[in-house]
Write a protein that holds these residues in place. Structure first.
Motif, PDB file in Angstrom:
ATOM      1  N   ALA A 133      -8.962 -39.714  -6.529  1.00  0.00           N
ATOM      2  CA  ALA A 133      -7.963 -40.004  -5.492  1.00  0.00           C
ATOM      3  C   ALA A 133      -8.209 -41.401  -4.910  1.00  0.00           C
ATOM      4  O   ALA A 133      -9.200 -42.062  -5.216  1.00  0.00           O
ATOM      5  CB  ALA A 133      -8.040 -38.951  -4.396  1.00  0.00           C
ATOM      6  N   GLU A 134      -7.260 -41.822  -4.052  1.00  0.00           N
ATOM      7  CA  GLU A 134      -7.378 -43.085  -3.317  1.00  0.00           C
ATOM      8  C   GLU A 134      -7.692 -44.246  -4.265  1.00  0.00           C
ATOM      9  O   GLU A 134      -6.842 -44.633  -5.060  1.00  0.00           O
ATOM     10  CB  GLU A 134      -8.389 -42.925  -2.181  1.00  0.00           C
ATOM     11  N   GLU A 135      -8.909 -44.784  -4.250  1.00  0.00           N
ATOM     12  CA  GLU A 135      -9.224 -45.910  -5.137  1.00  0.00           C
ATOM     13  C   GLU A 135      -9.667 -45.471  -6.534  1.00  0.00           C
ATOM     14  O   GLU A 135      -9.995 -46.302  -7.372  1.00  0.00           O
ATOM     15  CB  GLU A 135     -10.289 -46.802  -4.497  1.00  0.00           C
ATOM     16  N   ARG A 136      -9.709 -44.156  -6.763  1.00  0.00           N
ATOM     17  CA  ARG A 136     -10.001 -43.596  -8.089  1.00  0.00           C
ATOM     18  C   ARG A 136     -11.299 -44.169  -8.666  1.00  0.00           C
ATOM     19  O   ARG A 136     -11.357 -44.693  -9.783  1.00  0.00           O
ATOM     20  CB  ARG A 136      -8.828 -43.849  -9.036  1.00  0.00           C
ATOM     21  N   ILE A 137     -12.352 -44.034  -7.867  1.00  0.00           N
ATOM     22  CA  ILE A 137     -13.593 -44.743  -8.189  1.00  0.00           C
ATOM     23  C   ILE A 137     -14.345 -44.169  -9.394  1.00  0.00           C
ATOM     24  O   ILE A 137     -15.273 -44.817  -9.902  1.00  0.00           O
ATOM     25  CB  ILE A 137     -14.525 -44.795  -6.967  1.00  0.00           C
ATOM     26  N   ALA A 138     -13.966 -42.990  -9.871  1.00  0.00           N
ATOM     27  CA  ALA A 138     -14.656 -42.443 -11.045  1.00  0.00           C
ATOM     28  C   ALA A 138     -14.269 -43.173 -12.331  1.00  0.00           C
ATOM     29  O   ALA A 138     -15.081 -43.265 -13.258  1.00  0.00           O
ATOM     30  CB  ALA A 138     -14.351 -40.955 -11.195  1.00  0.00           C
ATOM     31  N   TYR A 139     -13.055 -43.679 -12.389  1.00  0.00           N
ATOM     32  CA  TYR A 139     -12.574 -44.207 -13.657  1.00  0.00           C
ATOM     33  C   TYR A 139     -13.372 -45.393 -14.188  1.00  0.00           C
ATOM     34  O   TYR A 139     -13.582 -45.481 -15.414  1.00  0.00           O
ATOM     35  CB  TYR A 139     -11.096 -44.569 -13.547  1.00  0.00           C
ATOM     36  N   PRO A 140     -13.826 -46.328 -13.362  1.00  0.00           N
ATOM     37  CA  PRO A 140     -14.632 -47.411 -13.941  1.00  0.00           C
ATOM     38  C   PRO A 140     -15.876 -46.918 -14.671  1.00  0.00           C
ATOM     39  O   PRO A 140     -16.252 -47.476 -15.704  1.00  0.00           O
ATOM     40  CB  PRO A 140     -14.999 -48.261 -12.710  1.00  0.00           C
ATOM     41  N   VAL A 141     -16.510 -45.856 -14.156  1.00  0.00           N
ATOM     42  CA  VAL A 141     -17.679 -45.306 -14.843  1.00  0.00           C
ATOM     43  C   VAL A 141     -17.262 -44.626 -16.141  1.00  0.00           C
ATOM     44  O   VAL A 141     -17.858 -44.859 -17.204  1.00  0.00           O
ATOM     45  CB  VAL A 141     -18.432 -44.316 -13.936  1.00  0.00           C
ATOM     46  N   LEU A 142     -16.223 -43.791 -16.079  1.00  0.00           N
ATOM     47  CA  LEU A 142     -15.765 -43.094 -17.286  1.00  0.00           C
ATOM     48  C   LEU A 142     -15.261 -44.089 -18.325  1.00  0.00           C
ATOM     49  O   LEU A 142     -15.517 -43.924 -19.528  1.00  0.00           O
ATOM     50  CB  LEU A 142     -14.671 -42.088 -16.932  1.00  0.00           C
TER      51      LEU A 142
END
Length: 708
Positions: free
Chosen positions: A558-567
């Motif tokens: 959600a919001e800044e979707r911070i998981a995606y850079p790691v994935l």
């Protein structure tokens, strides 16, 4: 001037008789039997230990001899070979040595090994050796290089891609995790003129345009050696990338055990909301340990646009996320908004884009009754001092109510999977050292076979009543952060000293591997430090034949979707490193649990000596206890009872097949015929290998531990 030391010159004519193979052409009844077991001769160094660890994880049988131990087994003809039912038997299909010759001058053990390798066409891996003519390479002083190669970009050669390293796309990057620590040391040089040496992995010699060999095959005196001239430990990325090829080379692609690269990501708390970290209070309002009376929860919840982004991301990556859901999040939302929940509507409309896991209805704590009047909380007790437990009916209700809601909304569930809120119900130290005794019966009431657990607490799979745990890796992308600045602020608080405004956990526990020398910038720290570190840790698990899933939370999408850079970092790096024949294996939880359970049973049987396997020509015979699933990696085209064995992966086939307690016979394709033994000849004279440098960054891994 170099001093030449000669080993005793022994004729293989004499050694052949001792090794049990008749001279001349082998007949069908004297074609040797080669046992599918590896001999690992260790000097206690990290490189041979790394190869042994790779064999252990894959489930490949091996015998280890430690040269540093007094009273160890002597390596002689009788140890290496014998005769079974009139047929010559080679007891090991491959030999791993610390270097090309780890024995003293005049060693009869090295002579016995050389004769054995010649007689039975047994390959030898030199786990880490000095570049020298005895290994088919020029001394590094003659235009080569000796020293650190931290951060180097090595490459698989054309021969390597056509041979044992064909599962790689080409580049083999060497780690440089800490500029202050020497992590990799290598000898780079070119083959000796006239030597039958084929480089498989090369790197540019510093200051030159020429390349030097790091891994190559040296054929000489009727023997084959895989010559490795860089040092490594079992966790370093460069070894993890090359480990499969080392094993495939030395076994000829025929061995027990299997290895694949797995990655699964569980997203917890879907439909619900996660409370936000408060940087002023250094706690999370809504959490039981955040007791400030002025603390007001600030929930983070996905939106329909976040669902659309997740679907598009999955399609772009050819990867499926596992959504662990709590239905009450949607039920409450509809009650508060006149029946409207746009997030749930979008998730349900896209339900077949994801895999779904029951995460209990309300995400409530299912262990002991928590006494939150103290920080940290404790287990409430009765007047008599007995622990108060959440009841069986309450636990069962959390499971069944959530399942019924999911079924009513068409979620494609596997009803035997469950992740409890905070992995509760299971033991948690220090407050609750045992499982809630009501947990196992409630799991049985609901047919739960697979129960998610926290790998940081319990890394080993275990039984909880009739269910079996599936340990999950927590990613250091926090559940209470929807924005990068929040993540960094909490990260700083946890991993800096009290003098720097942090929690001091690193002062109390110096073994913590993610400690910071100074706080990270809240504007750049996430992208510059946390993302690369978490990517490296997760990718390390992927490259380690480790199927355990990782878990994050819906707030991170959600919001800044911070998981995606790691994935993206994990999957992008993987795509850059591997050929298309070696895809990431993306399993759901029950399949991961099954894989772990099969492995545990298999490895237990292997370590107990209950598994035997051998090869005669194109026939492989495996004996294992009844009920054990047998695993092997074999050439494409292998059959079992006339049916194709296994599934394709990394240029071979591998898989599981049940044992009924009687021998299994697999038939290799004709193209996989065993190499013929060599003619009798004189054993080579070689010098013992000189010492090799092992930097601190190999002896002590930089910067993270195996579990972290």
């Amino acid at each position: 001037m170099k001093r030449t030391i000669r080993t005793a010159v022994l004729t293989v004519g004499a050694l052949v008789a001792a090794l049990g193979l008749p001279a001349g052409t082998a007949h069908a009844d004297t074609e040797p039997r080669v046992d599918l077991r590896v001999l690992v001769v260790s000097d206690g160094g990290p490189s041979t230990d790394a190869i042994a660890a790779e064999l252990t994880t894959a489930g490949t049988p091996f015998t280890k001899i430690d040269l540093t131990q007094a009273g160890r087994q002597t390596i002689d003809a009788g140890f290496l070979a014998d005769t079974v039912a009139g047929r010559p038997r080679a007891k090991f299909q491959a030999v791993v040595l610390p270097n090309d010759n780890p024995f003293a001058a005049g060693s009869t053990e090295m002579a016995a090994l050389a004769a054995y390798e010649q007689t039975y066409s047994i390959p030898q891996v030199d786990a880490y050796t000095y570049a020298r003519p005895e290994a088919g390479l020029q001394y590094p002083v003659y235009g080569g290089y000796s020293g650190s190669i931290d951060g180097a970009q090595a490459a698989v050669t054309t021969a390597g891609k056509a041979g044992p390293f064909g599962y790689l796309d080409g580049t083999v990057p060497f780690e440089d995790n800490d500029p202050a620590v020497n992590e990799s040391y290598a000898y780079l040089s070119q083959p000796v003129a006239g030597a039958d040496f084929t480089p498989y992995v090369e790197a540019t010699i510093p200051g030159q345009t020429a390349k030097g060999s790091l891994v190559g095959e040296y054929r000489h005196d009727g023997r084959r050696e895989l010559v490795v001239t860089f040092v490594y430990n079992q966790y370093q990325q460069q070894f993890r990338l090359l480990a499969r090829g080392i094993v495939e080379w030395m076994t000829g692609g025929v061995h027990l055990g299997a290895s694949r690269n797995y990655f699964a990501v569980h997203v917890d708390d879907v439909f619900a909301a996660d409370d936000r970290w408060n940087s002023d209070l250094n706690c999370t309002p809504g959490d039981v340990d955040c007791t400030d009376p002025n603390a007001t929860p600030d929930p983070i919840r996905m939106t329909p646009a976040d669902v659309d982004h997740a679907v598009a991301w999955e399609q772009g990556k050819n990867f499926t996320l596992d959504f662990a859901y709590n239905a009450v999040g949607s039920v409450d939302q509809r009650e508060d908004n006149d029946g409207v929940d746009l997030l749930a509507d979008r998730l349900i409309a896209n339900r077949n884009q994801f895999r779904w896991i029951n995460h209990t209805y309300t995400h409530s704590f299912l262990g002991c009754v928590q006494n939150t009047a103290v920080v940290p909380w404790t287990c409430a007790t009765t007047a008599g001092g007995a622990t108060q437990w959440i009841s069986r009916s309450e636990i069962s209700g959390e499971i069944s109510t959530n399942r019924v809601w999911g079924q009513a909304n068409g979620l494609p569930l596997q009803n035997d999977e469950l992740v409890t809120g905070e992995h509760s119900g299971m033991r948690i130290l220090p407050q609750q050292p045992v499982d809630n005794p009501n947990l196992a019966p409630a799991l049985a009431d609901n047919g739960i076979g697979w129960l998610g657990s926290d790998n940081s607490r319990e890394p080993v799979q275990r039984a909880v009543g009739q269910a079996t745990t599936v340990p999950r890796y927590p990613m250091n992308v926090f559940y209470n952060a929807g924005k990068a600045a929040e993540q960094v602020d909490e990260y700083n608080w946890i991993y800096t000293s009290r003098a720097q405004g942090g929690s001091g956990v690193c002062e109390d526990n110096p073994a913590t591997t993610t400690c910071l020398p100074a706080p990270l910038s809240t504007s750049t720290g996430y992208a510059d430090h946390i993302v690369p570190l978490e990517t490296r840790i997760a990718l390390g698990h992927v490259l380690s034949n480790d199927p355990k899933p990782h878990f994050i939370h819906q707030s991170n999408l959600a919001e800044e979707r911070i998981a995606y850079p790691v994935l993206d970092g994990v999957l992008g790096s993987y795509q850059d490193l591997f050929a298309t024949n070696t895809p990431v294996v993306n399993l759901r939880m029950r399949d991961i649990g099954t894989e772990l359970k099969r492995r545990a049973a298999w490895q237990s049987a292997v370590q107990a000596g209950q598994v035997t396997a051998y090869r005669i020509g194109t026939a492989v015979t495996v004996s294992a206890p009844s009920g054990i699933q047998v695993t092997a990696t074999l050439p494409t085209g292998t059959t079992l009872g006339g049916t194709a064995f296994g599934t394709a992966y990394a240029g071979a086939v591998s898989g599981w097949t049940p044992s009924a307690g009687t021998p299994l016979t697999l038939t290799l394709p004709a193209s996989a015929a065993a190499p013929a033994p060599t003619a009798a000849r004189t054993a080579p004279a070689t010098d013992p290998a000189p010492g090799t440098r092992v930097p601190a960054g190999v002896v002590e891994q930089v910067p993270a531990t195996a579990d972290n």
